[in-house]
Design a protein around this motif. Structure first.
Motif, PDB file in Angstrom:
ATOM      1  N   ARG A 142      64.139 -39.456  20.893  1.00  0.00           N
ATOM      2  CA  ARG A 142      64.161 -40.252  22.234  1.00  0.00           C
ATOM      3  C   ARG A 142      63.611 -39.492  23.334  1.00  0.00           C
ATOM      4  NH1 ARG A 142      64.521 -45.310  23.483  1.00  0.00           N
ATOM      5  NH2 ARG A 142      66.278 -45.784  21.722  1.00  0.00           N
ATOM      6  N   GLY A 162      66.038 -44.909  13.539  1.00  0.00           N
ATOM      7  CA  GLY A 162      64.743 -45.109  13.092  1.00  0.00           C
ATOM      8  C   GLY A 162      64.573 -46.512  12.198  1.00  0.00           C
ATOM      9  N   GLY A 207      63.534 -40.590  14.712  1.00  0.00           N
ATOM     10  CA  GLY A 207      63.033 -40.765  15.977  1.00  0.00           C
ATOM     11  C   GLY A 207      63.412 -39.697  17.088  1.00  0.00           C
ATOM     12  N   GLN A 264      63.104 -35.429  12.041  1.00  0.00           N
ATOM     13  CA  GLN A 264      62.305 -35.286  13.323  1.00  0.00           C
ATOM     14  C   GLN A 264      63.069 -34.485  14.355  1.00  0.00           C
ATOM     15  OE1 GLN A 264      61.045 -39.799  13.706  1.00  0.00           O
ATOM     16  NE2 GLN A 264      60.031 -38.765  15.049  1.00  0.00           N
ATOM     17  N   GLN A 289      54.995 -44.990  18.712  1.00  0.00           N
ATOM     18  CA  GLN A 289      55.799 -45.048  20.049  1.00  0.00           C
ATOM     19  C   GLN A 289      56.409 -46.341  20.214  1.00  0.00           C
ATOM     20  OE1 GLN A 289      53.948 -46.101  23.902  1.00  0.00           O
ATOM     21  NE2 GLN A 289      54.655 -44.326  24.531  1.00  0.00           N
ATOM     22  N   LEU A 329      61.029 -44.040  22.224  1.00  0.00           N
ATOM     23  CA  LEU A 329      61.361 -43.515  21.033  1.00  0.00           C
ATOM     24  C   LEU A 329      60.032 -43.162  20.250  1.00  0.00           C
ATOM     25  CD1 LEU A 329      63.878 -42.876  18.868  1.00  0.00           C
ATOM     26  CD2 LEU A 329      63.514 -45.188  18.351  1.00  0.00           C
ATOM     27  N   TYR A 330      60.143 -41.989  20.083  1.00  0.00           N
ATOM     28  CA  TYR A 330      58.734 -41.725  19.221  1.00  0.00           C
ATOM     29  C   TYR A 330      59.113 -41.538  17.796  1.00  0.00           C
ATOM     30  CZ  TYR A 330      56.244 -41.103  23.455  1.00  0.00           C
ATOM     31  OH  TYR A 330      55.828 -41.487  24.748  1.00  0.00           O
ATOM     32  N   LEU A 331      58.668 -42.307  16.759  1.00  0.00           N
ATOM     33  CA  LEU A 331      58.859 -42.507  15.462  1.00  0.00           C
ATOM     34  C   LEU A 331      57.784 -41.903  14.752  1.00  0.00           C
ATOM     35  CD1 LEU A 331      60.191 -45.950  15.537  1.00  0.00           C
ATOM     36  CD2 LEU A 331      61.576 -44.224  15.103  1.00  0.00           C
ATOM     37  N   PRO A 389      57.155 -50.998  17.440  1.00  0.00           N
ATOM     38  CA  PRO A 389      56.492 -49.824  17.397  1.00  0.00           C
ATOM     39  C   PRO A 389      55.065 -49.799  17.668  1.00  0.00           C
ATOM     40  CG  PRO A 389      58.242 -49.626  15.863  1.00  0.00           C
ATOM     41  CD  PRO A 389      57.948 -51.061  16.396  1.00  0.00           C
ATOM     42  N   TRP A 446      52.476 -41.513  13.377  1.00  0.00           N
ATOM     43  CA  TRP A 446      53.136 -41.478  14.591  1.00  0.00           C
ATOM     44  C   TRP A 446      53.190 -42.738  15.320  1.00  0.00           C
ATOM     45  CZ3 TRP A 446      56.692 -37.607  16.039  1.00  0.00           C
ATOM     46  CH2 TRP A 446      56.262 -36.187  15.577  1.00  0.00           C
ATOM     47  N   CYS A 474      57.866 -33.216  13.230  1.00  0.00           N
ATOM     48  CA  CYS A 474      57.927 -34.182  12.053  1.00  0.00           C
ATOM     49  C   CYS A 474      57.885 -33.595  10.648  1.00  0.00           C
ATOM     50  CB  CYS A 474      57.247 -35.325  12.006  1.00  0.00           C
ATOM     51  SG  CYS A 474      57.338 -36.470  10.671  1.00  0.00           S
TER      52      CYS A 474
END
Lengths: 117, 114
Positions: free
Chosen positions: B110, A43, B108, B6, B36, B88-90, B43, B34, B23
Motif C-alpha cells: 500500500r 491481495g 500487495g 511483497q 496497480q 495498492l501495488y500487486l 487492478p 505487476w 516481490c
C-alpha cells in the motif's frame, strides 16, 4: 480489445442461499477467463479459471462458474453462501501480447458480495 | 509452501520522491507481473517479466520501471511520485507467460503519496 464487465457493483445474499456474481466478456478468439476474490486490505486469491473443456468449472471454497459462449458470460456461483464469503470478487480475461510472448489480466470493476446471517 | 511475498507492506512518501517495491515469486515460478489497484477499481497491468526479460508493459508513464533478477524476484520502481500514484501495488507470479498459466497474487504494497 479484450474486456470484461461486471454489471453489479454489489450483491446481497442471505446465508445458506445460492449466490451468483455476474460477468460478461468481449474477446477476439478463444476466451481465457478467471475469477479472483479480494478480502479487505489483502491481495487477490485465485478461485477458478476457464481455459477449454467443460462449461462448468469447479474451483476453491465450493465456488463454481458457468461458461456460456452464446451469452458471452462467465458467472460465478455457489449453492450455499457463507458469511465468510463476503468480499470483493473480480472477473478477469487473459489478453495476450503480440506473438503470444506473454499476457496480462484485464479485470472487471469488481462486485462486492455481502452475505448476511 | 510460501506464496508470493511483497515488501514493504505499507509505504508513505511525499510528492517527487522515488520508491522501490519488491516481490518474491512462488518457488519454481519464472514470470512476475505487476499491477496497480486504485481504490474502488480493478487492478491495472503495469509490467510482465519472464526469465528477466520484459514481456509486456501497460499504459503507464516512463516514471514506472521494473526489473527481474536471476532468482526471479522483481522490483518495481516509481520516480517523481505524484499524488495519483497512491494505490495498492500487486505482484503476481506464474510458472510462465503462457495464456493458461494462472497468476497468483501477493498481499500487495500500500503506497500513500502525500
Amino acid at each position: 480489445a479484450q474486456s470484461v464487465a461486471q454489471p453489479e457493483d454489489q450483491v446481497n445474499v442471505a446465508e445458506g442461499n445460492p449466490l451468483t456474481v455476474k460477468c460478461t466478456y468481449s474477446v477476439s478468439g478463444n476466451p481465457y477467463l478467471f475469477w479472483y476474490v479480494q478480502y479487505p486490505n489483502r491481495g487477490l486469491q485465485f478461485l477458478l479459471k476457464y481455459i477449454t473443456g467443460d462449461n462448468l468449472v469447479k474451483g476453491s471454497y465450493g465456488f463454481e462458474a458457468e461458461f456460456n459462449k452464446s451469452q458471452t458470460s462467465f458467472h460465478l456461483k455457489k449453492p450455499s453462501a457463507l458469511v465468510s464469503d463476503s468480499a470483493l470478487y473480480f472477473c478477469a480475461v487473459r489478453d495476450m501480447f503480440r506473438h503470444n510472448q506473454g499476457g496480462k489480466l484485464i479485470f472487471g470493476q469488481g462486485t462486492e458480495l455481502s452475505v448476511k446471517p | 509452501d510460501a506464496g508470493v511475498t511483497q515488501s514493504p507492506t505499507h509505504l508513505i512518501k511525499t510528492r517527487g520522491q522515488h520508491v522501490t517495491l519488491r516481490c518474491s515469486p512462488i518457488s519454481g515460478h519464472k514470470s512476475v507481473s505487476w499491477y496497480q489497484q486504485v481504490l474502488g477499481q480493478g487492478p491495472q497491468f503495469i509490467f510482465q517479466y519472464y526469465e528477466k526479460e520484459e514481456r509486456g508493459r501497460g499504459n503507464f508513464p516512463d516514471r514506472f520501471s521494473a526489473r527481474q533478477f536471476p532468482n526471479y524476484s522483481s522490483e518495481l520502481n516509481v520516480n517523481a511520485l505524484l499524488l495519483g500514484d497512491s494505490a495498492l501495488y500487486l505482484c503476481a507470479s506464474s510458472l510462465g507467460p503462457d495464456r493458461t498459466d494462472t497468476q497468483y497474487f501477493g498481499p500487495g504494497t500500500r503506497l500513500t503519496v502525500l
